[in-house]
Design a protein around this motif. Structure first.
Motif, short mmCIF file in Angstrom:
data_model
loop_
_atom_site.label_atom_id
_atom_site.label_comp_id
_atom_site.label_asym_id
_atom_site.label_seq_id
_atom_site.Cartn_x
_atom_site.Cartn_y
_atom_site.Cartn_z
N ALA A 123 -3.49 -14.34 -13.92
CA ALA A 123 -2.59 -16.22 -13.72
C ALA A 123 -2.18 -15.79 -12.40
N GLY A 124 -2.03 -17.45 -12.09
CA GLY A 124 -1.58 -17.72 -10.45
C GLY A 124 -1.73 -19.22 -10.75
N VAL A 125 -1.83 -20.43 -9.52
CA VAL A 125 -1.69 -21.62 -9.51
C VAL A 125 -2.82 -22.42 -8.78
N VAL A 126 -3.63 -22.79 -9.39
CA VAL A 126 -4.80 -24.10 -8.88
C VAL A 126 -3.98 -24.93 -7.80
N ILE A 127 -4.79 -24.40 -6.58
CA ILE A 127 -5.26 -25.21 -5.29
C ILE A 127 -5.77 -25.58 -4.83
N ARG A 128 -6.78 -25.91 -6.06
CA ARG A 128 -7.60 -26.74 -5.55
C ARG A 128 -8.70 -27.45 -6.44
N ALA A 129 -8.43 -28.84 -7.27
CA ALA A 129 -8.98 -29.19 -8.80
C ALA A 129 -10.90 -29.02 -8.44
N ALA A 130 -11.85 -28.49 -10.13
CA ALA A 130 -12.82 -29.01 -9.49
C ALA A 130 -13.23 -29.87 -9.14
N ALA A 131 -14.18 -30.26 -8.43
CA ALA A 131 -14.94 -31.67 -7.93
C ALA A 131 -14.89 -32.55 -9.25
N ASP A 132 -15.66 -31.62 -9.82
CA ASP A 132 -16.45 -33.15 -10.56
C ASP A 132 -15.32 -34.14 -11.36
N GLY A 133 -13.64 -33.68 -11.33
CA GLY A 133 -12.44 -34.28 -12.13
C GLY A 133 -12.25 -33.59 -13.39
N SER A 134 -13.29 -32.46 -13.48
CA SER A 134 -12.44 -31.67 -14.65
C SER A 134 -11.82 -30.39 -15.01
N GLY A 135 -11.05 -30.14 -15.97
CA GLY A 135 -9.81 -29.33 -15.49
C GLY A 135 -8.22 -29.91 -14.66
N PRO A 136 -7.29 -28.59 -14.54
CA PRO A 136 -6.14 -28.89 -14.19
C PRO A 136 -6.10 -29.54 -13.46
N PRO A 137 -5.17 -30.27 -12.10
CA PRO A 137 -4.90 -30.79 -11.08
C PRO A 137 -4.08 -29.36 -10.33
N ALA A 138 -4.55 -29.83 -8.96
CA ALA A 138 -3.65 -28.91 -7.76
C ALA A 138 -2.48 -28.57 -8.56
N GLY A 139 -2.01 -27.40 -7.97
CA GLY A 139 0.02 -27.72 -8.46
C GLY A 139 0.03 -26.87 -9.75
N THR A 140 -1.28 -27.04 -10.57
CA THR A 140 -0.51 -26.30 -12.07
C THR A 140 -0.81 -24.59 -12.55
N ARG A 141 -0.04 -24.64 -13.29
CA ARG A 141 -0.06 -22.69 -13.38
C ARG A 141 -0.77 -22.79 -14.27
N VAL A 142 -1.17 -21.91 -14.35
CA VAL A 142 -2.96 -21.52 -15.53
C VAL A 142 -2.70 -19.94 -15.44
N ALA A 143 -3.43 -19.57 -16.56
CA ALA A 143 -3.24 -18.40 -16.98
C ALA A 143 -5.02 -18.21 -16.90
N VAL A 144 -5.61 -17.53 -16.48
CA VAL A 144 -7.03 -16.64 -16.28
C VAL A 144 -7.61 -15.89 -16.72
#
Length: 302
Positions: free
Chosen positions: A60-81
């Motif tokens: 688990a962690g925090v998104v620091i770079r969103a996917a370039a194609d615009g899919s998925g959560p934006p930077a700063g989102t807390r996520v479970a992997v």
């Protein structure tokens, strides 16, 4: 950056190493990992992975770079992997399909406890209605088992938890188990569904306690022992019974989101039996192999 990599031999199963930062493809986000969740299988059967590879599937962690194609959560989102390769590193590149957004009300470390341990029983228990049915969970004191007990109880099942010794039974009734056993020999119940994490001779014992039309789902083999059926044991009349395998490693984002939603609603708890520093991973692995920890081990990436 630092990571835990596969180590074959006596010094293993994992060791720290300096590795290159991940280079994401256009459909991958980069996640800064804050917590990792250990699983028995990936550490006990280490020869299935190449030496030197970044190991681990759950974190688990925090998104620091969103996917370039615009899919998925934006930077700063807390996520479970969940069930994603190479997760035990300071930063990982992950497709959004393997991410679940962690609500603010849920401890980020709890997200690292999900993955294999949470998604496995969720997928199995969703295969049929469990309302007012008898469900047996073997190895119920482990990470998968404790999630399975809670999820089966939430679905309206009458849950029996099977553990290896009386001291492993603590807390299982609070999670929803109506009965906790250390041996199937004395039970008169016939189970509609068995979720088995142990394998070995226990599968044959569970078969004898399986109701007509019932299914044993094999989701683990922590015993490391073979299963042998006496002649004629698998023959019978009445509604067919079945033994089903489990090996689905498809993306887990949807299930992670569902599980995290249950946590946010106060209906599901992460069974974290040990929380520590990932620098002490050696001690954590030994405790896992010695069966000294009920539930999951989550380590903080510091």
């Amino acid at each position: 950056m630092r990571a835990l990599v596969v180590e074959h031999g006596e010094a293993g199963p994992v060791r720290f190493a300096d590795v290159e930062d991940p280079v994401p493809s256009g459909d991958e986000a980069v996640v800064e990992i804050r917590h990792i969740g250990l699983n028995f299988g990936e550490l006990n059967y280490i020869d299935q992975w190449p030496a030197g590879a970044v190991h681990g599937h759950d974190a688990a962690g925090v998104v620091i770079r969103a996917a370039a194609d615009g899919s998925g959560p934006p930077a700063g989102t807390r996520v479970a992997v969940g069930m994603a390769p190479h997760a035990w590193a300071e930063r990982v590149a992950v497709r959004p399909a393997s991410l679940g957004t962690v609500p603010e009300s849920v401890d980020l470390a709890a997200g690292a406890a999900l993955g294999i341990a949470g998604v496995t029983p969720l997928r199995v228990l969703r295969r049929r209605s469990l309302l007012a049915r008898d469900v047996l969970v073997t190895g119920a004191s482990g990470g998968v088992g404790r999630f399975a007990v809670q999820l089966a109880a939430l679905a309206g099942a009458r849950v029996t938890a099977l553990v290896g010794s009386p001291d492993r039974a603590a807390g299982l009734r609070d999670l929803g188990a109506g009965e906790v056993l250390t041996d199937l020999a004395g039970t008169g119940r016939r189970f509609d569904l068995v979720l088995d994490t142990v394998g070995g001779p226990l599968v044959e014992q569970a078969w004898r306690s399986l109701a007509e039309g019932g299914t044993i789902h094999l989701v683990g083999y922590s015993s490391g022992q073979a299963t042998t059926f006496p002649p004629g044991e698998l023959f019978g009349f009445g509604e067919p019974r079945a033994i089903a395998t489990y090996g689905d490693m498809t993306p887990t984002g949807g299930e992670l989101t569902d599980l995290l939603g249950l946590m946010a609603a106060g209906k599901l708890t992460a069974p974290i039996g040990l929380r520590g520093d990932w620098r002490d991973v050696g001690d954590a692995v030994r405790a896992l192999f010695a069966r000294k920890v009920p539930g999951k081990i989550v380590l903080d990436v510091l």
